[in-house]
Motif scaffolding. Structure first.
Motif, PDB file in Angstrom:
ATOM      1  N   ARG A 199       0.847  -1.240  -0.100  1.00 17.38           N
ATOM      2  CA  ARG A 199       0.141  -0.112   0.012  1.00 17.38           C
ATOM      3  C   ARG A 199       0.769   1.243   0.032  1.00 17.38           C
ATOM      4  O   ARG A 199       2.126   1.199   0.658  1.00 17.38           O
ATOM      5  N   THR A 200       0.226   2.317  -0.685  1.00 21.00           N
ATOM      6  CA  THR A 200       0.993   3.654  -0.494  1.00 21.00           C
ATOM      7  C   THR A 200       0.399   4.317   0.705  1.00 21.00           C
ATOM      8  O   THR A 200      -0.918   4.156   0.783  1.00 21.00           O
ATOM      9  N   ARG A 201       1.035   5.142   1.172  1.00 18.45           N
ATOM     10  CA  ARG A 201       0.222   5.959   2.345  1.00 18.45           C
ATOM     11  C   ARG A 201       0.254   7.334   2.098  1.00 18.45           C
ATOM     12  O   ARG A 201       0.710   7.845   1.283  1.00 18.45           O
ATOM     13  N   ASP A 202      -0.793   8.002   2.729  1.00 20.37           N
ATOM     14  CA  ASP A 202      -1.113   9.350   3.028  1.00 20.37           C
ATOM     15  C   ASP A 202      -1.180   9.772   4.143  1.00 20.37           C
ATOM     16  O   ASP A 202      -1.291   8.984   5.289  1.00 20.37           O
TER      17      ASP A 202
END
Lengths: 161, 554
Positions: free
Chosen positions: A13-16
């Motif tokens: 996953r990419t995170r924000d």
């Protein structure tokens, strides 16, 4: 928002940065969310990140960003200028803005097909709109993800009605 | 200038590379709507983009030496200010402009918006309208008010209107758009009942913004060549007075090409009416080329009815005719004439240049043309002396009259000389080339035509056209061979006293190796030689469909 499970596993996953301070997935009733970075910053991914992106996109006034005149919608502008508007006018204002926001997000999704399905928006529909006891407008929105998840949440509109 | 998208892409790549390092290991989401994109990337990109462009503008050309030695084109404000000290201003460029004949199938009202676009495929240029128009069969052309008339070619159509357009961008065009050149509708442009679109008359040429290097060369040359005493000095000075001078030189710089002929040159025909038949010193003929191609344009002039017995009318064209190039080469076409009009050339008003004859005045501002024709649709009840407007199309070289007026000004006139400015005599070249190709290769025919066009139109006074050079150009592309021999035909538009004397008016010379302007007595008697005549070629098709540079593939 009803959440089936919680995890801190961000693998794949990419995170924000999480700006929905106050969101509590452990309760099933609506809780007030404040849009800020918070005293202690945190990440978000998955459905919460999707809702955050949708919220930022639909609430950003169109043309407010220098050099990016095409990002955002006219939701805030139309809600502020409606004056003595009836409910149907507000529904139209939301629908136009929702269409623009979905177009922006879906265009990015088409260019990046490897995004996890629960972070891809399929559509969003307005369930209801109400006025809080403090006079704020509350839009009950149902967000559908490409993974098939349906997420009802209340879109905070930062203007008094 | 760096675009905001480029700066943003660089910033995103930097962030992603940094966060992907094993020591950081933080895959971030930079999608639109994400906090990182909206609060970090976009704001940073906007600031950095502004900084980068400001730095580029400052460092591009901090000095004249740096601008001259720069590898790319620079446009420094500092150089503009330096040039102003020498009374020289930067040319900000121009957009090619003209009219397009848009043909439609139905007679009704059309609405053209202000960004209506047409595309010229062979030149890869896009053109647009600069204002909205309403096209109606019932109204007249009034461009200022946004009204255009819908004309009808016959009772049942087709119908057309003349739409003013200009190029979307400034910049040099590889060739001027010629009359009848085809356009297509631009991307995402729709026009119901659209049939076709063609250029109506020649377009004015586009011009790129002047670079620092070109600007510096202008004021450097201006410092060293101030007088009008030689072709070099005249060539150097003309662009400073006529910033609209189209690109002529091979280097792409705006300048005219000048040939200066004096008393010792046999082409100078003036002043021989003395006892010795010798032109005295001081009489100078300047043959000037101010455009890569011969301009063709439509003009509305006044015709006068000669008598009450028949429908014979007459048009007189000279330097007093408003907004008309009196020095034109040839009457290409005119409306309302039921038979070939007769054109007779004479001299009109030459107080400054004496000893002009009708022949020596040809292609100069002192030329007068009298056109006599039979009107095919005369105004009802017209009597002798009545006038009526008539549209004519002529070919000409621009700026000849204006340059003559410049050289007659007291500030620029050479006291001991009598300068007569004339348009260069054109030799129009046509050539058919057949290329043998393989079926698997795509040959860019239009690109080859443009290169051949640039070669032919770039030849200077006295230079011959080498057909082997055309073969060289073709072999830069994946062809098998060029069918030989190549035959080039040059048609010289020799000055004549009447239009009916066609045998003299168009002299053809043919060659299959080197095409030169012949040195023959009958041509010299009309002032035609390699010192006064230049080659012209045209990329586009003629109005009857023939091509001057014809390339076929086998």
């Amino acid at each position: 928002m009803p959440i089936s499970s919680l995890t801190t596993d961000y693998t794949g996953r990419t995170r924000d940065i999480n700006i929905m301070q106050g969101a509590n997935p452990r309760v099933s009733t609506a809780t007030k969310v404040v849009l800020s970075a918070g005293k202690v910053s945190s990440y978000c991914a998955g459905v919460q990140k999707l809702l955050q992106r949708y919220t930022v996109t639909i609430l950003t006034p169109l043309g407010s960003q220098p050099n990016y005149p095409a990002f955002g919608t006219n939701l805030i502008k139309n809600l502020r200028t409606k004056g003595r508007a009836v409910k149907s006018d507000l529904v139209h204002a939301f629908n136009f803005a929702n269409s623009n926001a979905l177009a922006i997000m879906q265009q990015y999704q088409q260019a990046n097909p490897d995004i996890p399905l629960d972070e891809q928006i399929d559509t969003a529909l307005l369930d209801d709109l109400t006025v809080s006891d403090k006079g704020d407008l509350l839009l009950s929105v149902r967000v559908y993800t490409k993974a098939g998840t349906v997420v009802p949440y209340v879109l905070p509109v930062p203007i008094p009605v | 200038m760096e675009t905001i998208d480029t700066t943003q892409a660089q910033l995103e790549a930097f962030i992603l590379d940094y966060t992907a390092q094993p020591s950081v290991n933080l895959p971030v989401d930079l999608a639109p709507g994400s906090v990182l994109s909206e609060w970090l990337i976009k704001l940073s990109a906007a600031i950095q983009n502004q900084w980068r462009n400001d730095v580029a503008a400052v460092t591009g050309a901090p000095s004249v030496a740096a601008a001259v030695s720069a590898t790319g084109d620079t446009y420094s404000e500092a150089i503009t200010k330096v040039a102003s000290n020498f009374n020289v201003a930067r040319d900000d460029g121009a957009k090619a402009a003209g009219k397009v004949k848009v043909t439609v199938a139905t007679s009704r009202t059309y609405f053209i918006n202000s960004d209506f676009r047409l595309f010229q495929p062979s030149l890869n240029q896009e053109f647009q309208t600069t204002q909205a128009f309403r096209v109606d069969p019932a109204q007249t052309d009034n461009i200022a008010d946004g009204q255009l008339k819908l004309y009808s070619e016959s009772a049942n159509g087709p119908y057309y209107f003349l739409l003013p357009v200009e190029a979307v961008d400034t910049g040099d065009a590889p060739s001027t758009i010629r009359h009848n050149q085809a356009f297509v509708l631009g991307t995402n442009v729709k026009l119901t009942d659209f049939v076709q679109a063609n250029a109506f008359g020649s377009f004015t040429g586009g011009r790129a913004k002047e670079t620092d290097r070109s600007l510096i060369s202008r004021f450097q040359t201006g410092l060293s060549a101030k007088g009008m005493m030689s072709p070099v000095s005249i060539q150097a000075l003309l662009p400073t007075f006529f910033t609209g001078l189209p690109t002529v030189s091979a280097s792409g710089e705006a300048q005219a090409i000048v040939a200066m002929l004096g008393a010792n040159d046999p082409e100078v025909l003036r002043g021989k009416n003395n006892a010795f038949g010798i032109t005295p010193f001081g009489l100078v003929d300047l043959y000037i080329r101010t455009s890569q191609t011969i301009e063709t344009a439509e003009f509305t002039v006044a015709a006068v009815k000669l008598n009450n017995l028949d429908d014979t009318w007459q048009i007189v064209l000279n330097s007093d005719t408003s907004n008309f190039p009196a020095w034109f080469y040839h009457l290409e076409s005119m409306e309302f004439n039921s038979s070939s009009p007769e054109v007779v050339y004479s001299v009109y008003g030459s107080p400054e240049n004496k000893q002009l004859t009708p022949l020596t005045a040809r292609y100069s501002k002192y030329q007068q043309a009298t056109i006599t024709f039979t009107h095919s649709s005369p105004p009802v009840s017209a009597t002798a002396g009545d006038t009526t407007p008539v549209k004519i199309v002529v070919s000409y070289m621009p700026y000849i009259g204006e340059i003559q007026d410049l050289l007659l000004q007291s500030a620029h006139r050479v006291p001991a000389a009598d300068y007569l400015v004339k348009a260069v005599i054109p030799c129009q070249v046509s050539v058919n080339i057949n290329l043998q190709t393989s079926t698997s290769q795509t040959i860019p025919v239009e690109e080859i035509k443009v290169r051949i066009f640039n070669y032919i139109n770039g030849l200077q006074f006295g230079e011959s056209l080498m057909l082997s050079r055309l073969v060289d150009i073709c072999h830069d592309y994946p062809i098998r061979r060029v069918d030989l021999p190549l035959v080039a035909v040059g048609a010289i538009l020799t000055p004549a006293l009447t239009s009916s004397n066609t045998a003299e008016q168009q002299y053809s010379t043919i060659s299959n190796d080197v095409l030169s302007i012949p040195a023959e007595p009958q041509l010299l008697a009309a002032g035609v030689s390699a010192n006064t005549t230049m080659f012209f070629a045209d990329c586009s098709s003629l109005s009857d469909g023939r091509e001057t540079i014809s390339i076929t593939l086998s």
